[in-house]
Design a protein around this motif. Structure first.
Motif, PDB file in Angstrom:
ATOM      1  N   ARG A  11       0.835  -1.214   0.000  1.00 47.37           N
ATOM      2  CA  ARG A  11       0.000   0.000   0.000  1.00 47.37           C
ATOM      3  C   ARG A  11       0.867   1.260   0.000  1.00 47.37           C
ATOM      4  NH1 ARG A  11      -3.887  -3.322   3.418  1.00 47.37           N
ATOM      5  NH2 ARG A  11      -2.356  -3.093   5.070  1.00 47.37           N
ATOM      6  N   LYS A  43      -2.694  -1.911  -4.362  1.00 44.75           N
ATOM      7  CA  LYS A  43      -3.883  -2.222  -3.566  1.00 44.75           C
ATOM      8  C   LYS A  43      -3.827  -3.674  -3.136  1.00 44.75           C
ATOM      9  CE  LYS A  43      -8.233  -0.420  -3.752  1.00 44.75           C
ATOM     10  NZ  LYS A  43      -9.538  -0.110  -4.337  1.00 44.75           N
ATOM     11  N   VAL A  44      -4.311  -3.934  -1.926  1.00 51.04           N
ATOM     12  CA  VAL A  44      -4.257  -5.292  -1.396  1.00 51.04           C
ATOM     13  C   VAL A  44      -5.673  -5.796  -1.125  1.00 51.04           C
ATOM     14  CG1 VAL A  44      -3.401  -6.748   0.481  1.00 51.04           C
ATOM     15  CG2 VAL A  44      -2.046  -4.804  -0.287  1.00 51.04           C
ATOM     16  N   TYR A  45      -5.924  -7.044  -1.466  1.00 52.04           N
ATOM     17  CA  TYR A  45      -7.207  -7.670  -1.194  1.00 52.04           C
ATOM     18  C   TYR A  45      -6.940  -9.010  -0.531  1.00 52.04           C
ATOM     19  CZ  TYR A  45      -8.318  -4.571  -5.132  1.00 52.04           C
ATOM     20  OH  TYR A  45      -8.417  -3.495  -5.980  1.00 52.04           O
ATOM     21  N   TYR A  46      -7.843  -9.395   0.340  1.00 55.39           N
ATOM     22  CA  TYR A  46      -7.728 -10.719   0.951  1.00 55.39           C
ATOM     23  C   TYR A  46      -8.887 -11.579   0.478  1.00 55.39           C
ATOM     24  CZ  TYR A  46      -4.232  -8.750   4.070  1.00 55.39           C
ATOM     25  OH  TYR A  46      -3.102  -8.171   4.573  1.00 55.39           O
ATOM     26  N   ALA A  47      -8.578 -12.747  -0.051  1.00 52.93           N
ATOM     27  CA  ALA A  47      -9.623 -13.631  -0.550  1.00 52.93           C
ATOM     28  C   ALA A  47      -9.579 -14.929   0.240  1.00 52.93           C
ATOM     29  CB  ALA A  47      -9.425 -13.894  -2.040  1.00 52.93           C
ATOM     30  N   ASP A  83     -14.252 -15.694  -3.705  1.00 50.73           N
ATOM     31  CA  ASP A  83     -13.773 -14.353  -3.374  1.00 50.73           C
ATOM     32  C   ASP A  83     -12.761 -13.869  -4.412  1.00 50.73           C
ATOM     33  OD1 ASP A  83     -15.288 -14.792  -1.161  1.00 50.73           O
ATOM     34  OD2 ASP A  83     -13.604 -15.211   0.173  1.00 50.73           O
ATOM     35  N   GLN A  95     -14.577 -12.854  -7.477  1.00 46.97           N
ATOM     36  CA  GLN A  95     -15.303 -11.595  -7.278  1.00 46.97           C
ATOM     37  C   GLN A  95     -14.365 -10.384  -7.310  1.00 46.97           C
ATOM     38  OE1 GLN A  95     -18.346 -12.111  -4.450  1.00 46.97           O
ATOM     39  NE2 GLN A  95     -18.966  -9.967  -4.450  1.00 46.97           N
ATOM     40  N   VAL A  96     -13.215 -10.513  -6.676  1.00 45.23           N
ATOM     41  CA  VAL A  96     -12.265  -9.395  -6.694  1.00 45.23           C
ATOM     42  C   VAL A  96     -11.793  -9.118  -8.116  1.00 45.23           C
ATOM     43  CG1 VAL A  96     -10.054  -8.507  -5.895  1.00 45.23           C
ATOM     44  CG2 VAL A  96     -11.437  -9.901  -4.374  1.00 45.23           C
ATOM     45  N   ILE A 115      -4.365 -11.587  -2.019  1.00 49.36           N
ATOM     46  CA  ILE A 115      -3.759 -12.601  -1.149  1.00 49.36           C
ATOM     47  C   ILE A 115      -4.798 -13.689  -0.890  1.00 49.36           C
ATOM     48  CG2 ILE A 115      -2.749 -13.015   1.125  1.00 49.36           C
ATOM     49  CD1 ILE A 115      -1.846 -10.053   1.095  1.00 49.36           C
ATOM     50  N   VAL A 116      -4.434 -14.920  -1.234  1.00 48.31           N
ATOM     51  CA  VAL A 116      -5.433 -15.988  -1.268  1.00 48.31           C
ATOM     52  C   VAL A 116      -5.181 -17.060  -0.211  1.00 48.31           C
ATOM     53  CG1 VAL A 116      -6.514 -17.731  -2.749  1.00 48.31           C
ATOM     54  CG2 VAL A 116      -5.664 -15.607  -3.757  1.00 48.31           C
TER      55      VAL A 116
END
Lengths: 230, 475
Positions: B77, B82-86, B91, B94-95, B292-293
């Motif tokens: 960041r 950008k960071v996403y957690y799945a 998920d 969807q992201v 991040i999965v």
């Protein structure tokens, strides 16, 4: 409905902590061992040995290397390579190092159709142009002796596409920037201001996906030349 | 041993064993890769010390994964990513769709990502009208063939050049000859256009550096560089366990990964990407999204035995030395990850020993996998532990229970044992061929039809032992 932004970070990390049976550590976990084995950094080869190692390792991967000690020999060396591959067009970084070595002038002297990478031009247009020339010519910031790799740090002048899109890549490398291992280059980096891309190039683009039959240049350059200034 | 496996797995194995050209190709490729690895390890000094480092670094990360993930995310960041957690497969989809929609993207150019295989991303995108193009040559081949990968490093290992030429010809609408240069030229030309026009580039992530928020991609073809350089948007699919703490650790694991995978010192390209392009840079992505999965990985976390498998750096060395993989290939496993590591992690990631609990039996427990592993995962021990877990969960057959009961009954008591051996000697006669057995009723035939089963000796060793001892005393 979950929104997949940074907001579910807490939930995600809490689950990990609970699986690990403790709260998330508040400060960097202590440990006694990191990085490569100690013996890895013990040997200190001389400049000459590093050069020999670098050339041997690169040539094993079909890379052609030429050591130049007299600036006047640059043109004939590049000229020799250009006629070998029958190139007509070339793209070159507009960088002070390459200018100092008179590379753009040499390209013109050799009768090549020269494009300079212009970071103020239109993105799509510039990339297309880069994809359509015969050769890309760049500076290389470091060499890695034990693998024959070169390291290139990106910045507005040092475009990533020039070393990637044309079928041939010529790189200019200073002899004294050849270091023993990849890790020696890591120690030269400013971790608070890293380039957006640090690329290690080790030989040409290759694949063995068809019956383990080696083929060069499937996506990136099929041929790589390195001119070493020393 | 027929009773151990369900019908589907058996069918897939039978199918694979009858595919002669596939088996030849696998044997050839895995032999080359294995020999290359051994040669590459030789020049590194004490290879086991490197492996020990790999193990230490990766174990430390996994034991402190929450800390390092947070550090990594904060640094991504800080660099403008950008960071996403799945948590699960849905998920991830969807992201990716959120990002796709944001940009009204039509095409996604992909370099190799095992996570995208895990979550069946290509199909999900296709169903939503988005074109996802695999750009690794092998991945492109199997995408055209509509098949899953059969090896983690060389995914189209099972396809020969004629099959590939057929696929390319169909795609080109004209005949492409089956020599390597022609096939490569077609792939270069076709995929080059995709690189130049794709709206989004999507990559996996070989390593992620916590201290700087960098992601590391290794590739030989350069497609990883293409999709992270040319499209304006870069999406990174990252398994949550991919972390190394810092650059020094990166050097250690980068000396292990390519050497273990293909025997190269380094792959042609190693890219260390730290955030989107800087102001003024014309190429490189303007946006970088890191997803991040988890997708089942937490099932292994905190499990004393199985947490070790999260160290895996996906080199595929265990595939190349596995006598089972070398015979049946990757598709027979039926899972995204095959080979010894796949047999370990598949039942765990899916938390499903009922349907995947058979995979740990696809091993002779010879331990070649554990010996090849650059981060010292004790794969064969984990396979045994999974078998035990399956037994505890009650998924083993009643036939097997019975067989072991009988075994214990006779082998647990000297008198019964003597009796069994004596009767065995007479009962085996109809099946004796020389000094081994063939055929017989199930479940015995499950062994005798395919393996060597020595006959019971007329004079058992126990009896001979007395005589041997006597003989030596006399001397």
């Amino acid at each position: 409905m979950i929104t997949y932004t940074d907001s579910n970070e807490e939930h995600f990390l809490e689950k990990l902590a609970s699986k690990l049976g403790r709260p998330t550590p508040g400060k960097i976990p202590t440990r006694h061992i990191s990085g490569p084995p100690d013996f890895w950094t013990k040997t200190q080869p001389s400049q000459d040995e590093l050069l020999q190692q670098f050339i041997a390792n690169a040539e094993r991967l079909t890379v052609k290397c030429q050591l130049i000690s007299n600036k006047n020999d640059i043109q004939s060396t590049i000229g020799g390579w250009i006629s070998e591959i029958k190139a007509k067009s070339i793209i070159c970084w507009d960088s002070p190092e390459l200018k100092q070595a008179s590379i753009p002038d040499i390209c013109q002297n050799l009768g090549l159709n020269l494009t300079l990478w212009n970071h103020q031009a239109d993105r799509r247009e510039m990339i297309r142009q880069c994809a359509n020339v015969d050769v890309g010519i760049t500076w290389a910031d470091y060499g890695v002796a034990n693998t024959g790799s070169m390291a290139i740090l990106s910045n507005p002048v040092q475009s990533r596409a020039v070393s990637l899109l044309p079928p041939v890549h010529i790189a200019i490398l200073k002899r004294e920037t050849i270091l023993p291992h990849m890790g020696d280059i890591f120690t030269k980096l400013d971790y608070t201001d890293l380039p957006s891309s640090l690329t290690f190039i080790t030989g040409p683009s290759r694949t063995s996906d068809i019956e383990m039959d080696l083929a060069l240049g499937v996506h990136g350059p099929a041929k790589v030349f390195i001119l070493i200034l020393g | 041993m027929t009773t151990l496996m369900n019908e589907n797995f058996k069918k897939r194995i039978k199918f694979a064993l009858h595919n002669k050209s596939m088996r030849e190709a696998i044997k050839k490729a895995t032999t080359i890769l294995k020999n290359n690895r051994l040669k590459a390890a030789e020049e590194m000094g004490d290879w086991d010390e490197w492996r020990q480092r790999g193990k230490d670094i990766r174990s430390h990360v996994i034991a402190n994964l929450d800390y390092y993930l947070k550090q990594f995310a904060d640094n991504v960041r800080a660099k403008g990513g950008k960071v996403y957690y799945a948590g699960q497969a849905e998920d991830v989809i969807q992201v990716v769709m959120e990002i796709v929609n944001q940009h009204q993207a039509k095409t996604v150019a992909k370099s190799k990502s095992m996570i995208s295989e895990e979550v069946h991303l290509n199909k999900a995108l296709y169903d939503r009208g988005i074109e996802a193009i695999e750009t690794d040559l092998a991945e492109y081949i199997i995408q055209l063939a509509e098949e899953p990968p059969s090896h983690i490093i060389v995914p189209a290992i099972h396809k020969n050049r004629n099959e590939i030429a057929d696929l390319f010809s169909k795609e080109a609408g004209k005949e492409i000859s089956s020599d390597t240069p022609s096939l490569n030229a077609f792939a270069r030309k076709t995929l080059r256009e995709k690189f130049l026009t794709a709206d989004i580039g999507l990559t996996g992530c070989n390593f992620a550096i916590a201290e700087t928020g960098s992601i590391v991609l290794v590739s030989n073809e350069g497609n990883g560089r293409m999709v992270s350089t040319l499209p304006k948007v870069h999406i990174v699919l990252m398994g949550m366990e991919r972390i190394v703490p810092n650059f020094s650790d990166l050097e250690a694991v980068l000396n292990l990964l390519p050497r273990s995978a293909t025997g190269q010192k380094y792959t042609s390209y190693t890219s260390i990407i730290s955030g989107p392009s800087h102001p003024g840079e014309l190429d490189g992505p303007e946006e970088m999204h890191v997803i991040i999965v988890d997708n089942g990985r937490t099932n292994l976390l905190g499990e004393k035995d199985f947490q070790e498998a999260l160290r895996c750096i996906r080199c595929g060395a265990c595939f190349n030395v596995c006598p089972v993989y070398r015979q049946i290939g990757g598709h027979a496993y039926g899972s995204v990850y095959g080979g010894p590591i796949g047999a370990v992690i598949t039942p765990l990631l899916n938390n499903d020993l009922k349907n995947w609990g058979e995979l740990p039996y696809a091993s002779s427990l010879c331990a070649a996998c554990s010996e090849a592993c650059p981060v010292m995962i004790p794969l064969h021990e984990l396979l045994v532990k999974l078998r035990y877990r399956r037994f505890k969960a009650g998924y083993t057959s009643s036939m097997e229970h019975m067989a072991f009961k009988v075994f214990r009954h006779y082998f647990g008591n000297p008198r019964r044992y003597r009796f069994a051996m004596k009767s065995g000697y007479y009962l085996q006669r109809p099946l004796m061929r020389g000094n081994h057995l063939e055929g017989g009723p199930t479940p015995l035939s499950g062994w005798t039809n395919s393996r060597y089963f020595p006959a019971v000796a007329q004079k058992p060793f126990r009896q001979r032992w007395d005589e041997i001892q006597k003989g030596s005393e006399e001397r």
